[in-house]
Design a protein around this motif. Structure first.
Motif, PDB file in Angstrom:
ATOM      1  N   TYR A   1      54.029  27.301  16.354  1.00  0.00           N
ATOM      2  CA  TYR A   1      52.836  27.309  16.789  1.00  0.00           C
ATOM      3  C   TYR A   1      52.830  26.164  18.021  1.00  0.00           C
ATOM      4  O   TYR A   1      52.150  25.760  18.791  1.00  0.00           O
TER       5      TYR A   1
ATOM      6  N   LEU B   1      50.170  30.306   3.954  1.00  0.00           N
ATOM      7  CA  LEU B   1      50.778  31.819   4.153  1.00  0.00           C
ATOM      8  C   LEU B   1      52.519  31.918   3.870  1.00  0.00           C
ATOM      9  O   LEU B   1      53.164  31.446   3.821  1.00  0.00           O
TER      10      LEU B   1
ATOM     11  N   GLU C   1      43.473  31.068  12.586  1.00  0.00           N
ATOM     12  CA  GLU C   1      43.644  32.244  13.209  1.00  0.00           C
ATOM     13  C   GLU C   1      43.510  32.719  14.829  1.00  0.00           C
ATOM     14  O   GLU C   1      43.683  33.207  15.960  1.00  0.00           O
TER      15      GLU C   1
ATOM     16  N   TYR D   1      46.428  30.294  16.493  1.00  0.00           N
ATOM     17  CA  TYR D   1      47.565  29.805  16.676  1.00  0.00           C
ATOM     18  C   TYR D   1      48.421  31.927  16.280  1.00  0.00           C
ATOM     19  O   TYR D   1      49.518  32.430  16.248  1.00  0.00           O
ATOM     20  N   GLY D   2      47.265  32.428  16.806  1.00  0.00           N
ATOM     21  CA  GLY D   2      47.390  33.959  16.067  1.00  0.00           C
ATOM     22  C   GLY D   2      48.616  34.445  16.994  1.00  0.00           C
ATOM     23  O   GLY D   2      49.309  34.759  16.929  1.00  0.00           O
ATOM     24  N   TYR D   3      48.354  34.131  17.932  1.00  0.00           N
ATOM     25  CA  TYR D   3      49.196  34.644  19.304  1.00  0.00           C
ATOM     26  C   TYR D   3      50.394  34.295  19.166  1.00  0.00           C
ATOM     27  O   TYR D   3      51.425  34.682  19.475  1.00  0.00           O
TER      28      TYR D   3
ATOM     29  N   ARG E   1      42.428  29.467   7.551  1.00  0.00           N
ATOM     30  CA  ARG E   1      42.316  30.472   7.607  1.00  0.00           C
ATOM     31  C   ARG E   1      42.619  31.444   9.472  1.00  0.00           C
ATOM     32  O   ARG E   1      42.693  31.769   9.388  1.00  0.00           O
ATOM     33  N   ASP E   2      40.877  31.059   9.013  1.00  0.00           N
ATOM     34  CA  ASP E   2      39.419  31.649  10.097  1.00  0.00           C
ATOM     35  C   ASP E   2      40.713  30.685  11.700  1.00  0.00           C
ATOM     36  O   ASP E   2      40.526  31.606  12.663  1.00  0.00           O
TER      37      ASP E   2
ATOM     38  N   GLU F   1      52.394  36.481  16.715  1.00  0.00           N
ATOM     39  CA  GLU F   1      52.723  37.870  17.170  1.00  0.00           C
ATOM     40  C   GLU F   1      53.820  37.579  17.382  1.00  0.00           C
ATOM     41  O   GLU F   1      54.633  38.229  17.662  1.00  0.00           O
TER      42      GLU F   1
ATOM     43  N   SER G   1      49.318  38.650   4.370  1.00  0.00           N
ATOM     44  CA  SER G   1      49.752  37.806   4.472  1.00  0.00           C
ATOM     45  C   SER G   1      49.338  37.421   5.962  1.00  0.00           C
ATOM     46  O   SER G   1      48.874  37.089   7.035  1.00  0.00           O
ATOM     47  N   ASN G   2      49.406  38.814   6.576  1.00  0.00           N
ATOM     48  CA  ASN G   2      48.960  38.802   8.269  1.00  0.00           C
ATOM     49  C   ASN G   2      47.379  38.707   8.511  1.00  0.00           C
ATOM     50  O   ASN G   2      46.771  38.289   7.945  1.00  0.00           O
ATOM     51  N   LEU G   3      47.359  37.595   9.513  1.00  0.00           N
ATOM     52  CA  LEU G   3      45.900  36.725   9.570  1.00  0.00           C
ATOM     53  C   LEU G   3      45.239  36.875  10.609  1.00  0.00           C
ATOM     54  O   LEU G   3      45.516  38.547  10.892  1.00  0.00           O
TER      55      LEU G   3
END
Length: 297
Positions: free
Chosen positions: A187, A288, A250, A253-255, A246-247, A258, A295-297
């Protein structure tokens, strides 16, 4: 008003509030240079943990000090003082912090910092293309700040560590080939490359390797603030159980997760022998697993 005077004024205001009102005053700050999104995440986590515990603990106020230049050693010294500038610090765990402060052993980044990509000089990228073991990586020089938790871990395991005294000098030294790579969290790394591109245009993200080095990121509380420690422990536990942390990961830092594409990379595991026996590794929902589809966000 200069930064020092502003910080002192805010600090005195917090003491006044805590004296005259039934309110939990949280004094925290920017301990080291970081991109704004990382500081925002820390603040939002802290705020959410306090908000969710309002029915039990009542009102709160967060006061943020500093400009990002306060090193971790000084932050620890402040948190140990009864009337220090800080009574809560969010930071990667180290033995000294766990021994002297009150650790809230709920990893607020769910171990995301454990997944690290390597920043390298473009001229040396081929050096890493065939590496697939920790033994092959150890002789290759790594640049680290001595205050970082990774410094102690990698130094003890025989990595070829080169010290840097400041965050920005790390990138300048890599640009000049003073060492071969810097391991950075998934991240952190993408924004860092972009931010450094003008001053250090030859730095790139190595495309083949992901280093996995267990790195919990905790809230630490002053030993003089046990009520705040109890409150944060309760709040963060509720947030973890409800999936709120977790939310938030996402959202922030979800981007980057990925982009990192860790499943397509060669994994080099580095054991963290400095972790406390009380590290909650058995609580699988705290962590995670970026290699697991579930475990995918």
């Amino acid at each position: 008003m200069d930064l020092v005077r502003k910080t002192i004024l805010l600090y005195l205001m917090s003491l006044s509030l805590s004296t005259h009102a039934s309110i939990d005053i949280i004094r925290t700050g920017h301990q080291q240079f970081a991109k704004d999104i990382n500081q925002e995440y820390n603040f939002r986590i802290l705020e959410a943990a306090l908000k969710i515990t309002e029915p039990e603990f009542g009102a709160y106020k967060i006061m943020v000090y500093g400009d990002g230049s306060i090193p971790k050693k000084r932050a620890l010294n402040q948190i140990l003082k009864k009337d220090g500038f800080f009574n809560v610090v969010l930071v990667t765990t180290q033995p000294e912090w766990e021994e002297k402060a009150i650790p809230i052993r709920i990893p607020i980044r769910m171990g995301l910092l454990s997944y690290r990509l390597l920043l390298v000089h473009k001229d040396n990228a081929d050096k890493f293309s065939q590496l697939n073991t920790i033994e092959a990586l150890k002789p290759i020089s790594v640049g680290l700040r001595k205050s970082w938790s990774t410094w102690e871990v990698m130094q003890e395991q025989g990595f070829n560590v080169v010290n840097s005294y400041t965050y920005n000098s790390l990138f300048a030294m890599l640009e000049k080939k003073r060492f071969d790579y810097i391991p950075r969290g998934v991240y952190e790394v993408f924004e860092e490359v972009e931010f450094q591109s003008q001053a250090n245009p030859n730095i790139m993200i190595e495309p083949h390797i992901v280093m996995v080095l267990p790195t919990p990121y905790y809230a630490f509380v002053s030993p003089h603030a046990p009520r705040i420690a109890k409150r944060l422990n309760a709040g963060l536990e509720m947030m973890m159980e409800k999936g709120i942390i977790r939310d938030m990961l996402e959202l922030h830092y979800g981007y980057a997760i990925e982009q990192a594409k860790v499943n397509s990379r060669t994994v080099i595991q580095v054991e963290n022998k400095t972790l406390s026996d009380e590290t909650p590794l058995d609580k699988k929902h705290y962590w995670l697993d970026l290699f697991s589809e579930s475990s995918n966000l």
